[in-house]
Design an enzyme around this catalytic site. Structure first.
Site, PDB file in Angstrom:
ATOM      1  N   CYS A  63       0.933  -1.171   0.054  1.00  0.00           N
ATOM      2  CA  CYS A  63       0.000   0.022   0.036  1.00  0.00           C
ATOM      3  C   CYS A  63       0.857   1.161  -0.054  1.00  0.00           C
ATOM      4  O   CYS A  63       0.449   2.286  -0.301  1.00  0.00           O
ATOM      5  CB  CYS A  63      -0.981   0.073   1.286  1.00  0.00           C
ATOM      6  SG  CYS A  63      -1.960  -1.575   1.262  1.00  0.00           S
ATOM      7  N   HIS A  91      -3.391   7.239   2.040  1.00  0.00           N
ATOM      8  CA  HIS A  91      -3.672   5.957   1.575  1.00  0.00           C
ATOM      9  C   HIS A  91      -5.119   5.597   2.134  1.00  0.00           C
ATOM     10  O   HIS A  91      -5.470   5.816   3.259  1.00  0.00           O
ATOM     11  CB  HIS A  91      -2.467   4.839   2.017  1.00  0.00           C
ATOM     12  CG  HIS A  91      -3.075   3.479   1.910  1.00  0.00           C
ATOM     13  ND1 HIS A  91      -3.610   3.063   0.821  1.00  0.00           N
ATOM     14  CD2 HIS A  91      -3.374   2.511   2.735  1.00  0.00           C
ATOM     15  CE1 HIS A  91      -3.839   1.826   0.695  1.00  0.00           C
ATOM     16  NE2 HIS A  91      -3.537   1.322   2.003  1.00  0.00           N
ATOM     17  N   ASN A 108     -10.189  -0.370  -0.192  1.00  0.00           N
ATOM     18  CA  ASN A 108      -8.485  -0.170  -0.158  1.00  0.00           C
ATOM     19  C   ASN A 108      -8.244  -0.804  -1.519  1.00  0.00           C
ATOM     20  O   ASN A 108      -8.087  -1.705  -1.665  1.00  0.00           O
ATOM     21  CB  ASN A 108      -8.271  -0.943   1.172  1.00  0.00           C
ATOM     22  CG  ASN A 108      -6.656  -0.666   1.278  1.00  0.00           C
ATOM     23  OD1 ASN A 108      -5.971  -0.293   0.400  1.00  0.00           O
ATOM     24  ND2 ASN A 108      -6.149  -1.348   2.349  1.00  0.00           N
TER      25      ASN A 108
END
Length: 329
Positions: free
Chosen positions: A123, A256, A286
């Site tokens: 990520c 993020h 996500n």
């Protein structure tokens, strides 16, 4: 030799979401057929997610990367043949090798032997890839770099595990960086601690033509949350200090898009109003390395982000990795 008067500027952005949108209600009814109970309320109150996008059987990570890249190149007014380097941040490559960056290069029809490779920091991948690109440009090695974050995380999900399968989605975002005498990426900070590798991982591997071990995503949610909130504030302040700016100088925070609680926690610690944070987690889930460039492109295209704005991007991911960059757009 470093060219001290050379900077890298973002001159175009693009993004791609696969057409299949899955709402919490739709996901809950699919999970119910497996005997797993969840609901829109359960998912939203814990994560801030309302929907996510999933690829179909024919779509690969490079396909999403291609559309995002084409949009970014078009927005930048850049001929693909002038790209010197392609970096793709991904944890879900099309295949073990060659790199997704090389596959993307071919799909873009680039034949000028530009360099291409993948960056794997989960990520945090886009923050890592952007920093790598910035260093290549500042050193004078390359002039035009395509940086992409692209993921098909739905392929790693165990739909019998309610705690992880509701969190992730697929997508891609891209930026074109160009050498400039005008400051663009002002400062970056990257970190990793492999001692926490086991709290967020896909531990399987290929051996003798088969998957050895578990190839589903595994996450210790509480451990990740605790670590993330701690390191994100520190790395944000570190990057800001390098850029000789304070949180008050920021026009936008693009974290993020993992979990609205983590995002709001960082916002709060930096003393920023929530209105200055770009949020897409509600619609995208996500999307790992794709989440920051997806959110950036959305905010550029809807007019929120304008030239001259100061932006902080930051991410934390498996590895454990984390990083931040301060950008003058």
């Amino acid at each position: 030799m470093t060219h001290t008067n050379l900077y890298s500027r973002i001159i175009g952005t693009g993004s791609c979401l696969p057409p299949t949108r899955v709402t919490n209600e739709e996901l809950a009814s699919q999970l119910a057929t497996r005997g797993i109970e969840t609901s829109d309320e359960w998912i939203f109150t814990r994560t801030g997610i309302r929907a996510r996008h999933f690829v179909n059987a024919e779509q690969n990570t490079s396909d999403l990367a291609l559309i995002a890249s084409q949009q970014a190149l078009e927005a930048a007014g850049v001929d693909p043949q002038t790209v010197d380097l392609i970096l793709v941040a991904t944890s879900t490559p099309d295949c073990i090798f060659p790199s997704t960056a090389c596959l993307l290069q071919n799909k873009l029809g680039i034949r000028n032997n530009c360099a291409a490779f993948d960056v794997q920091a989960v990520c945090s991948g886009f923050a890592y890839a952007l920093t790598v690109a910035d260093q290549f440009i500042r050193s004078g090695t390359y002039r035009t770099v395509l940086v992409v974050g692209a993921e098909t995380f739905s392929r790693l999900l165990d739909f019998n595990d309610r705690s992880t399968c509701v969190l992730f989605g697929d997508g891609a975002g891209a930026v074109v960086l160009r050498a400039s005498e005008e400051p663009g990426i002002l400062a970056s900070a990257l970190h990793a601690d492999g001692g926490h590798a086991d709290i967020l991982c896909v531990p399987g591997r290929v051996n003798a033509g088969a998957i050895a071990g578990n190839a589903f995503l595994h996450m210790d949610g509480q451990a990740v949350l605790k670590l993330a909130v701690n390191v994100l504030e520190k790395v944000a302040l570190e990057a800001l200090a390098k850029a000789q700016l304070s949180p008050a100088d920021l026009d936008w925070l693009i974290p993020h898009q993992a979990n609205i609680r983590i995002m709001q926690g960082t916002c709060r610690k930096l003393g920023l109003p929530f209105e200055r944070m770009v949020v897409t987690v509600d619609q995208h889930g996500n999307t790992s390395a794709a989440s920051i460039p997806l959110a950036l492109d959305q905010a550029v295209r809807d007019g929120r982000i304008k030239r001259g704005h100061h932006i902080l991007i930051e991410g934390v991911g498996g590895g454990f990795t984390w990083g931040a960059s301060v950008i003058r757009f």
